[in-house]
Each structure stands twice: as structure tokens, then as C-alpha cells.
Design a protein around this motif. Structure first.
Motif, PDB file in Angstrom:
ATOM      1  N   PRO A  92       0.951  -1.146   0.056  1.00 44.67           N
ATOM      2  CA  PRO A  92      -0.223   0.018   0.060  1.00 44.67           C
ATOM      3  C   PRO A  92       0.943   1.266   0.044  1.00 44.67           C
ATOM      4  N   VAL A 101      -6.336   5.956   2.954  1.00 42.55           N
ATOM      5  CA  VAL A 101      -5.731   5.769   1.678  1.00 42.55           C
ATOM      6  C   VAL A 101      -7.387   5.895   0.656  1.00 42.55           C
ATOM      7  N   CYS A 103      -9.262   4.549  -1.901  1.00 40.65           N
ATOM      8  CA  CYS A 103      -9.220   3.358  -2.681  1.00 40.65           C
ATOM      9  C   CYS A 103     -10.496   3.497  -4.106  1.00 40.65           C
ATOM     10  N   VAL A 108     -10.317   4.403   3.052  1.00 45.87           N
ATOM     11  CA  VAL A 108      -9.922   3.127   4.178  1.00 45.87           C
ATOM     12  C   VAL A 108      -8.899   3.819   5.235  1.00 45.87           C
ATOM     13  N   PHE A 122      -6.061  -2.180   8.764  1.00 45.32           N
ATOM     14  CA  PHE A 122      -6.802  -1.197   7.650  1.00 45.32           C
ATOM     15  C   PHE A 122      -8.301  -1.247   8.609  1.00 45.32           C
ATOM     16  N   LEU A 125     -12.555  -1.111   5.857  1.00 44.66           N
ATOM     17  CA  LEU A 125     -12.324  -1.207   4.439  1.00 44.66           C
ATOM     18  C   LEU A 125     -13.714  -1.761   3.772  1.00 44.66           C
ATOM     19  N   ARG A 182     -11.311  -2.490  -5.141  1.00 51.86           N
ATOM     20  CA  ARG A 182     -10.791  -1.820  -4.032  1.00 51.86           C
ATOM     21  C   ARG A 182      -9.676  -2.364  -3.611  1.00 51.86           C
ATOM     22  N   LEU A 186      -5.848  -0.625  -3.170  1.00 52.98           N
ATOM     23  CA  LEU A 186      -5.500  -0.342  -1.899  1.00 52.98           C
ATOM     24  C   LEU A 186      -4.051  -0.885  -1.588  1.00 52.98           C
TER      25      LEU A 186
END
Length: 304
Positions: A92, A101, A103, A108, A122, A125, A182, A186
Motif C-alpha cells: 500500500p 487511503v 481506494c 480506508v 486497515f 475497508l 478496491r 489499496l
């Protein structure tokens, strides 16, 4: 195409590359020797990093220099010990220590990141409704979980794994395809390099004792398994519900346990099929309630 997201990703990667170049230029033989000596003396990386900051190093460059030196040293030791060479792994984009992050269809949270072993936790998610939908779609197809039989290349019942499970085909449904896209964004890893999503159900007392996810090169059936896409190089475990007690994902080599929280996930990678990756892990027994997870294994090449 999201032009803003693409530009941001490009700028982030460029900044990371510049820091990495600066770090490599700054790693003199004396500094490299000092970092290795600190590691051999048992000083953890945060302590070594603080010493470098106290000596006037820029934190980002010091962090990169430390990671580069330790990883290169580990690779050298691996070669000396006859281990297989390391390969690229999913990773990542966490160079700038982001709290979140993007995605694409979901943002996330980053809750924890370890360098060695490479473990990232994470948050958020999966949405609650996605967790419910996965469990509902999987439940009618559940059967006693099997493990890969590396002696033959087939599958077998393993007494260490006392759960029920099933596999979805890649892109089998719109939901599965969306989650796979996704995950690919990620972890920066192609969708086609992933195995089908597996859903597992653990009842009270069920567990998966500590094990490695890569395929043992010494076993006779491994060559057959690897023809489908090479070695496994990464694992993502997504929690579909929160058990009342127990059911955490454990990493015995580093004394870490990740609590199974609905919608969260733990990712770990391993660049070679060897215990030196420190990715020994297990599913702790469920003490009360039940546990549902979805697992995504990532291969070196396209999985067929």
C-alpha cells in the motif's frame, strides 16, 4: 478516470522516490555498519531512528535509510543461508504515513503499520452492508475448510483448521468485483494476480493454528500449485463480524494479535517462502460468539 486521484498518486510516488534516492545517497559504509550493529545489539528500529533524528537527520530520509539498510542486510543474510531470493510484493502507498487511503469507491483508515514483518491493519475497508451481503451469499455454500496439500498439489482436511468455508470466483458478482477492485487499488496489485475470495466461518472453539500462507518449496506438490500463478506473496484478512470474545489474528514471532473488528482488515506480505519473513500467523480460538472472515491471497503472477 479520476484525474485528481491519479495526479495525487503520481506526486506521492515521485516524492517517495526522491526520498529513497536521497536515503541511498546518504547511506555511507560507516552509517550502514552502524545501523547493522545497532540491530545486532538488539536495539529496535524506533530507538535507532530516534538516535538518527537526535543526530540531525531529516525524519523521512532517516526512516528510508534505516528501512533500506535493514532490508538489504536481511536479503544478504538470506542469500548466505541459502534462502530463495526475494520477489516484489503488494505494498500500500504509505510513504507519507497517511491516516487514510483513497481506494476509489471508499476511503480506508490506516490503523497500524509494521515494517518487519510487513503488517498493516486497515479500518473501514468494508461497509456493514457489504459484510452482511458476503456472509449471506457464502452461507448456503459452506463446507468443512480444506487446506492446500503441498505433498500432492490438491486439497485436504487439516486438523489445525476447524472452520467452514467456501470460495467465490473472481468477479463472480457485482459485490465481489467491487471489493476486488478496491483491494487492488489499496495494495497496488493487479486484480488478476489474486485468488478467488474465500469466506470462512468459525464457531465457538474453532481456530486455525499458526502457519505460513506461502507454499513450501520442499514439498513435492508445490511445483504443480505454482503453475497457476506462482507463489503467494500477500494475504488480506477482512473481518465480517466482531466475535464476543477471541478469534484474533495472531503473529507469534512478534507477539502481535489483531482484534477482529467488523469491516476492518489485516494485510501482510512475504517476499520469499521462508520463515525469515516472520509471517507465521494463526486464527486464535473463538471463545464466545462466532467469527466470519473473508480472505484474499495474492500471487506473483496471474492466477488461473
Amino acid at each position: 478516470m479520476n484525474t485528481t486521484a491519479s495526479t495525487t498518486t503520481t506526486n506521492t510516488s515521485a516524492a517517495a522516490d526522491e526520498r529513497s534516492k536521497a536515503a541511498r545517497q546518504a547511506i555511507t559504509p560507516e552509517l550502514r555498519r552502524w545501523i547493522i550493529e545497532q540491530a545486532q545489539a538488539g536495539h529496535p528500529p524506533p530507538v535507532v531512528l530516534q538516535s538518527m533524528r537526535d543526530a540531525g537527520w531529516d525524519e523521512d530520509v532517516a526512516t528510508d535509510a534505516l528501512e533500506i539498510t535493514l532490508q538489504e542486510h536481511l536479503n544478504e543474510l538470506a542469500v548466505q543461508q541459502g534462502q530463495p531470493s526475494g520477489v516484489p510484493v503488494p505494498e500500500p502507498l504509505l510513504d507519507e504515513s497517511p491516516a487514510r487511503v483513497d481506494c476509489g469507491d471508499r476511503v480506508v483508515d490506516v490503523l497500524l503499520a509494521m515494517a518487519q514483518p510487513r503488517v498493516v491493519v486497515f479500518g473501514n475497508l468494508l461497509a456493514p452492508e457489504e459484510c452482511d451481503a458476503l456472509m449471506a451469499a457464502a452461507e448456503p455454500r459452506m463446507a468443512r475448510s480444506l487446506t492446500v496439500a503441498t505433498k500432492t498439489g490438491g486439497e485436504e482436511i487439516n486438523a489445525d483448521r476447524t472452520s467452514d468455508g467456501m470460495f467465490f470466483q473472481r468477479a463472480e458478482t457485482e459485490l465481489i468485483e467491487r471489493i476486488e477492485q478496491r483491494i487492488a487499488r489499496l495494495l497496488n496489485w493487479p486484480i488478476e494476480n489474486g485468488e478467488g475470495l474465500q469466506v470462512l466461518h468459525y464457531r465457538p472453539g474453532a481456530e486455525y493454528k499458526p502457519h505460513y500462507d506461502y507454499f513450501d518449496p520442499a514439498e513435492p506438490g508445490t511445483a504443480t500449485i505454482l503453475r497457476r500463478g506462482g507463489q503467494r506473496v500477500g494475504t488480506l484478512v477482512m473481518y465480517l463480524n466482531t466475535p464476543e470474545k477471541g478469534g484474533g489474528t495472531t503473529f507469534p514471532d512478534v507477539h502481535v494479535e489483531v482484534a477482529p473488528q467488523r469491516g476492518n482488515a489485516v494485510f501482510f506480505s512475504y517476499d520469499r517462502p521462508h520463515a525469515a519473513t516472520r509471517t507465521l500467523h494463526g486464527g486464535a480460538p473463538v471463545i464466545a460468539g462466532e467469527k466470519w472472515i473473508a480472505t484474499k491471497w495474492l500471487r506473483e503472477r496471474e492466477f488461473k
